[in-house]
Structure formats: structure tokens, C-alpha cells
Motif scaffolding. Structure first.
Motif, mmCIF file in Angstrom:
data_model
loop_
_atom_site.group_PDB
_atom_site.id
_atom_site.type_symbol
_atom_site.label_atom_id
_atom_site.label_comp_id
_atom_site.label_asym_id
_atom_site.label_seq_id
_atom_site.Cartn_x
_atom_site.Cartn_y
_atom_site.Cartn_z
ATOM 1 N N ILE A 1 -20.467 -13.666 8.161
ATOM 2 C CA ILE A 1 -20.278 -14.671 7.306
ATOM 3 C C ILE A 1 -18.943 -15.602 7.729
ATOM 4 C CG2 ILE A 1 -19.256 -13.532 5.479
ATOM 5 C CD1 ILE A 1 -20.590 -15.367 3.502
ATOM 6 N N VAL A 2 -18.764 -16.611 7.893
ATOM 7 C CA VAL A 2 -17.330 -17.373 7.981
ATOM 8 C C VAL A 2 -17.334 -18.513 7.036
ATOM 9 C CG1 VAL A 2 -18.427 -18.817 9.879
ATOM 10 C CG2 VAL A 2 -15.799 -18.411 9.820
ATOM 11 N N ASN A 3 -15.928 -18.818 6.661
ATOM 12 C CA ASN A 3 -15.613 -19.569 5.703
ATOM 13 C C ASN A 3 -14.501 -20.603 6.186
ATOM 14 O OD1 ASN A 3 -15.342 -20.801 2.828
ATOM 15 N ND2 ASN A 3 -13.807 -19.235 2.479
ATOM 16 N N HIS B 1 -21.782 -26.621 12.926
ATOM 17 C CA HIS B 1 -20.975 -26.419 14.197
ATOM 18 C C HIS B 1 -20.134 -25.309 13.927
ATOM 19 C CE1 HIS B 1 -17.987 -27.469 17.376
ATOM 20 N NE2 HIS B 1 -16.966 -27.351 16.471
ATOM 21 N N GLN B 2 -19.379 -24.772 13.083
ATOM 22 C CA GLN B 2 -18.790 -23.735 12.676
ATOM 23 C C GLN B 2 -19.635 -22.396 12.885
ATOM 24 O OE1 GLN B 2 -15.410 -22.422 9.439
ATOM 25 N NE2 GLN B 2 -17.791 -22.153 8.631
ATOM 26 N N LEU B 3 -20.760 -22.452 12.727
ATOM 27 C CA LEU B 3 -22.051 -21.455 12.746
ATOM 28 C C LEU B 3 -22.011 -21.140 14.296
ATOM 29 C CD1 LEU B 3 -23.765 -19.471 11.336
ATOM 30 C CD2 LEU B 3 -25.559 -20.977 11.710
ATOM 31 N N ASN B 4 -22.267 -22.112 15.161
ATOM 32 C CA ASN B 4 -22.528 -22.149 16.553
ATOM 33 C C ASN B 4 -21.141 -21.578 17.233
ATOM 34 O OD1 ASN B 4 -25.351 -22.595 16.219
ATOM 35 N ND2 ASN B 4 -25.034 -24.741 16.479
ATOM 36 N N ASP B 5 -20.203 -22.192 16.851
ATOM 37 C CA ASP B 5 -18.789 -21.882 17.491
ATOM 38 C C ASP B 5 -18.386 -20.505 17.411
ATOM 39 O OD1 ASP B 5 -16.561 -23.091 18.818
ATOM 40 O OD2 ASP B 5 -15.573 -22.579 17.143
ATOM 41 N N VAL B 6 -18.404 -20.074 16.066
ATOM 42 C CA VAL B 6 -17.900 -18.640 15.683
ATOM 43 C C VAL B 6 -18.814 -17.661 16.362
ATOM 44 C CG1 VAL B 6 -17.141 -17.097 13.813
ATOM 45 C CG2 VAL B 6 -16.663 -19.509 13.748
ATOM 46 N N PHE B 7 -20.307 -17.630 16.005
ATOM 47 C CA PHE B 7 -20.899 -16.800 15.914
ATOM 48 C C PHE B 7 -21.749 -16.992 17.468
ATOM 49 C CE2 PHE B 7 -20.829 -16.223 11.147
ATOM 50 C CZ PHE B 7 -19.905 -15.310 11.309
ATOM 51 N N GLY B 8 -21.556 -18.206 18.114
ATOM 52 C CA GLY B 8 -22.419 -18.322 19.294
ATOM 53 C C GLY B 8 -23.843 -19.294 19.233
ATOM 54 N N GLU B 9 -24.203 -19.910 20.165
ATOM 55 C CA GLU B 9 -25.415 -20.652 20.192
ATOM 56 C C GLU B 9 -26.793 -19.833 19.924
ATOM 57 O OE1 GLU B 9 -25.511 -23.977 20.018
ATOM 58 O OE2 GLU B 9 -23.712 -24.632 20.612
ATOM 59 N N GLY C 1 -39.516 -10.636 2.785
ATOM 60 C CA GLY C 1 -39.942 -11.693 3.887
ATOM 61 C C GLY C 1 -38.663 -12.532 4.547
ATOM 62 N N LEU C 2 -37.378 -12.041 4.040
ATOM 63 C CA LEU C 2 -36.460 -12.592 4.664
ATOM 64 C C LEU C 2 -35.757 -11.783 5.715
ATOM 65 C CD1 LEU C 2 -33.955 -13.345 1.477
ATOM 66 C CD2 LEU C 2 -35.434 -15.004 2.937
ATOM 67 N N PRO C 3 -35.276 -12.561 6.915
ATOM 68 C CA PRO C 3 -34.567 -11.619 8.028
ATOM 69 C C PRO C 3 -33.577 -10.640 7.543
ATOM 70 C CG PRO C 3 -34.324 -13.983 8.179
ATOM 71 C CD PRO C 3 -34.841 -14.056 6.913
ATOM 72 N N SER C 4 -33.712 -9.571 7.997
ATOM 73 C CA SER C 4 -33.011 -8.074 8.062
ATOM 74 C C SER C 4 -31.506 -8.512 7.798
ATOM 75 C CB SER C 4 -33.073 -7.094 8.810
ATOM 76 O OG SER C 4 -32.908 -7.408 10.230
ATOM 77 N N THR C 5 -30.858 -9.483 8.471
ATOM 78 C CA THR C 5 -29.477 -9.866 8.778
ATOM 79 C C THR C 5 -29.405 -11.484 8.543
ATOM 80 O OG1 THR C 5 -29.109 -9.726 10.892
ATOM 81 C CG2 THR C 5 -28.634 -7.752 9.754
ATOM 82 N N PHE C 6 -28.382 -11.900 8.427
ATOM 83 C CA PHE C 6 -28.132 -13.378 8.654
ATOM 84 C C PHE C 6 -26.795 -13.774 9.158
ATOM 85 C CE2 PHE C 6 -30.782 -13.284 4.719
ATOM 86 C CZ PHE C 6 -31.811 -14.307 5.024
ATOM 87 N N ASP C 7 -26.522 -14.728 9.655
ATOM 88 C CA ASP C 7 -25.317 -15.365 10.235
ATOM 89 C C ASP C 7 -25.035 -16.752 9.395
ATOM 90 O OD1 ASP C 7 -24.813 -13.455 12.195
ATOM 91 O OD2 ASP C 7 -25.795 -14.984 13.678
ATOM 92 N N ILE C 8 -23.999 -16.735 8.494
ATOM 93 C CA ILE C 8 -23.759 -17.546 7.235
ATOM 94 C C ILE C 8 -22.512 -18.454 7.694
ATOM 95 C CG2 ILE C 8 -23.917 -18.163 4.722
ATOM 96 C CD1 ILE C 8 -25.082 -15.560 4.657
ATOM 97 N N SER C 9 -22.658 -19.620 7.427
ATOM 98 C CA SER C 9 -21.183 -20.399 7.533
ATOM 99 C C SER C 9 -21.157 -21.303 6.359
ATOM 100 C CB SER C 9 -21.477 -21.329 8.682
ATOM 101 O OG SER C 9 -20.341 -22.589 8.772
ATOM 102 N N ILE C 10 -19.963 -21.266 5.616
ATOM 103 C CA ILE C 10 -19.728 -21.967 4.418
ATOM 104 C C ILE C 10 -18.493 -22.940 4.771
ATOM 105 C CG2 ILE C 10 -18.694 -21.925 2.142
ATOM 106 C CD1 ILE C 10 -19.566 -18.939 1.975
#
Length: 410
Positions: free
Chosen positions: A104-106, A45-53, A143-152
Motif C-alpha cells: 500500500i502506498v499513500n 499513476h501512483q500505483l503503477n509508478d511505485v509498484f510497476g506496470e 473470492g478476493l485475490p490473496s494479496t493486493f497492491d493499493i494506492s491512496i
């Protein structure tokens, strides 16, 4: 009239006691703590709320922290360490990034960071510990994406640095597996290497091994040299509290390096007489008197502390298996004393709390463990005693030092 006042005062006292017990029961039962499913749900929820759906795949993982009773000495030599599984854990939710920089959001801090995976950020020193872990763990993997959105979402106190970073490193490596087909098989040592920029020195992988392997409601004996772990049951239920010491600085890198250097010098000196000795972990208390005579005075403290601490692990395992918590607590107090008097750690707050816990062993507390960096203390005791007694310790600490420590039930 006096009788009425006394009766009213007694009723007030009983009411306060009942409230304390109700609070203790709620805290012991973990009603204020997120369970693993709720933590993962909140992280998403935090991932989508902070960085968008986003329609991107979200990989999640949850890992519990660990409590190291006798563990920090293996940063300086291979040996044995004793842990239990914390009831506090960490959830990670991660997806391919929607921008050219990772984000990244914590929670609960609510802090946000942006960074890129690449050489230009690899030398940054202002990144928080979780971002450093990402740089170390993700950048080398193809093989990983070049960037990430991360929620902790973490209930592990961030000041409990070794447990926090180990839990994050393991949870992150689990989540990264969702983006590649082959088994990543990220080793404990690889994850531990992420600790260095975060804590200022190269830590032993023992905390990572413990996070990966310690089972709930069990203790674990870890062989740091082999990165092997054995879980075992203990007799009796214990609760563990966490007390953060206000204003206590972390370990200076020079403190760690001097003791590493002295421990290494001790081993080399001893091996001149005993070439077959592989490490200090193979020495016993009975060996110390003769060995210390062959060492310069300035080095004796190192072998004395490390060998005795490693031996305390074996005695603590036996005590926990038998439910001899009086002996277990005594070993913790002995370890605290050696940490400050022999090893040279300065933590006035830790020593004060340890002494307070010692005075409360008749009130349901068992022992206290000052962390290897002196920044916090674990308090071990009967489930209903720990929350109430920690409240009392917190008040006494404020009366003595003028600042109030933060306390949590792990």
C-alpha cells in the motif's frame, strides 16, 4: 518625507490585503485541491509508478469526507448527529497483488507498507489505519485475490481520524466490489468495526453512514441507532477550515471506556424508574433536573452532557435550515464549553482556538467545533473570511504556544 513614508506604507498594506484576498479566492474555489477525476488518475499513476506496470484489473473509487458538527456524542449513546459534506475527499486504486504480500502506498505522505491478509498480521498494532481497514474488510470476503497492491490519494487530513478512516473504509468497500460478482453489501457497522484497531476504541458507525449518504453542498442529519440519514438544504453558503492542534494526543481508551460505562450505568439507573425508556436519546432537557437527583453525583455529568448535546443537534438543524448562523455558531461554542467542562476533555489548544473564533464572529466567522478527541478544530464562516482569519489564528497560536498549527480549507 513623512507623507511619502505613510503613502508607501499604505500601498504596501493594500498590496498585502489584495494578495490575501487573492489567496482566499483561490483557496475557496478549490484551485489547490484535486477533483475526484484527478485524484483517481493520480492514484492509478501512483500505483503503477511505485509498484510497476501490470495488466491486472484496477478497481477505483472516490469518496468525500464529512465534517461532524455534533457527532462524537453518539459514540457513547444512540442519538442524532449533524454533518456536512467536505470538499476534501479520497481516491483509492486497487489491483491484485504481484507479490506474496499486499502493498500500500499513500499520497501525499508517500509512505509504503507491506502486510499480509491473515491471522499472523491481524494482531499487529503498528499497521496504519488504512491497513487495519483492509485486514478487517477484505480478509472475511470469499473470492478476493490473496494479496493486493493499493494506492491512496487523500486530501482529507489523516489526523481527522474518524473522517479519514470512514472515507477509506467506504471507498475500499466500493473498490472491492470490482473483484467479485455478488453484491458485497458491506454494512456500516462492519466498516465501523475497522476503526477499533486504528483509533483504539470501537467507534459508532455514524461517520460511515454520513460518508455514504451526505450529498455535496448539503447538511445531513443521521440517526445513529437506525443508521439512517436525511439530507437537507441550508440557507447561505458557509466555508469550513481545519486547524490541527500540535502535540495533542488522541483519546485514551480508558477515557472512552469510562464514559461508555458511566453512560450505560446512567441508563440502567433511570430505567429502574422508567422501564420503557429505550435510551438516553429519548430524554429531554426538561427531564434532567428530576433524573439527576436519582443518580449518584459521579454519574450526573454523563447524562447531563449527552442529553444536552443530543438536544443541541435538533436546534442546530433548525438554525441551519433557516440560515440562522449566529444561533448555529452559539450552539457550537456551547458544545465546546460542555465538551471540556462537563465531559472532561482536555484540549488547551482547542479551547484557545474556540475563543479566538468567538472574538472573530464580527469578522465573518460563525463558530468553531473542537473534535471529540481534541486533536483539531473546524472553523465555520463566510467563504472569504475563513482562509484569512485562519491565517491570523495560526500566527496567534504560535505566539501563544510556541508551535504553529497546520490549517487547511475543507
Amino acid at each position: 518625507m513623512k507623507g511619502d513614508k505613510l503613502q508607501h506604507g499604505n500601498q504596501h498594506w493594500v498590496s498585502r490585503q489584495a494578495q490575501s484576498l487573492r489567496d482566499a479566492q483561490r483557496r475557496v474555489e478549490g484551485k489547490d485541491r484535486l477533483d475526484s477525476d484527478s485524484a483517481i488518475e493520480l492514484a492509478v499513476h501512483q500505483l503503477n509508478d511505485v509498484f510497476g506496470e501490470s495488466d491486472a484489473l484496477i478497481a477505483t473509487s472516490y469518496r468525500y469526507g464529512v465534517i461532524g458538527y455534533f457527532a462524537d456524542h453518539v459514540i457513547f449513546m444512540p442519538g442524532f448527529a449533524l454533518f456536512s459534506c467536505s470538499k476534501a475527499g479520497m481516491a483509492v486504486a486497487i489491483r491484485a497483488g504481484a507479490t506474496d504480500r499486499s502493498r500500500i502506498v499513500n499520497w501525499p505522505a508517500g509512505s509504503e507498507e507491506t502486510f499480509s491478509l491473515g491471522a499472523e498480521d491481524a494482531v499487529r498494532t503498528d499497521l496504519d489505519s488504512w491497513a487495519v481497514c483492509i485486514e478487517n474488510l477484505a480478509a472475511p470476503i470469499d473470492g478476493l485475490p490473496s494479496t493486493f497492491d493499493i494506492s491512496i490519494v487523500s486530501a482529507i487530513p489523516i489526523e481527522d481520524e474518524t473522517s479519514f478512516v470512514a472515507a477509506f473504509g467506504v471507498a475500499l468497500s466500493d473498490a472491492l466490489q470490482g473483484f467479485v460478482d455478488e453484491d458485497l453489501d458491506i454494512s456500516d457497522n462492519t466498516i465501523a468495526s475497522a476503526f477499533e484497531p486504528a483509533v483504539g476504541f470501537q467507534a459508532a458507525p455514524v461517520y460511515v453512514t454520513a460518508v455514504r449518504g451526505t450529498l455535496a453542498d448539503m447538511f445531513a442529519l443521521v440517526d445513529s441507532e437506525k443508521c439512517e440519514l436525511v439530507n437537507f438544504d441550508v440557507v447561505g453558503e458557509m466555508a469550513v477550515g481545519y486547524i490541527q492542534i500540535p502535540g495533542q494526543p488522541g483519546l485514551d481508551a480508558s477515557f472512552v471506556e469510562k464514559r461508555r460505562r458511566d453512560a450505560g450505568a446512567c441508563l440502567l439507573r433511570i430505567q429502574e424508574r422508567r422501564p420503557s425508556l429505550p435510551s438516553l436519546a429519548h430524554l429531554y432537557h426538561k427531564d434532567l433536573q428530576n433524573i439527576e437527583k436519582s443518580l449518584p453525583r459521579k454519574l450526573r455529568y454523563a447524562v447531563n452532557y449527552l442529553v444536552k448535546e443530543n438536544q443541541r443537534v435538533q436546534r442546530a438543524v433548525t438554525a441551519a435550515r433557516k440560515g440562522d448562523w449566529q444561533l448555529f455558531g452559539a450552539l457550537l461554542f456551547m458544545s465546546n464549553s460542555a465538551l471540556t467542562s462537563d465531559w472532561g476533555l482536555q484540549s488547551k489548544g482547542g479551547a484557545f482556538i474556540s475563543e479566538m473564533v468567538k472574538e472573530k464572529t464580527t469578522e465573518g466567522l460563525v463558530g468553531a467545533r473542537i473534535s471529540g478527541d481534541g486533536r483539531h478544530v473546524y472553523v465555520l464562516g463566510q467563504p472569504f473570511s475563513v482562509p484569512v482569519q485562519m491565517d491570523d489564528i495560526r500566527k496567534s497560536y504560535k505566539d501563544h504556544f510556541g508551535t504553529q498549527p497546520r490549517t487547511e480549507l475543507l
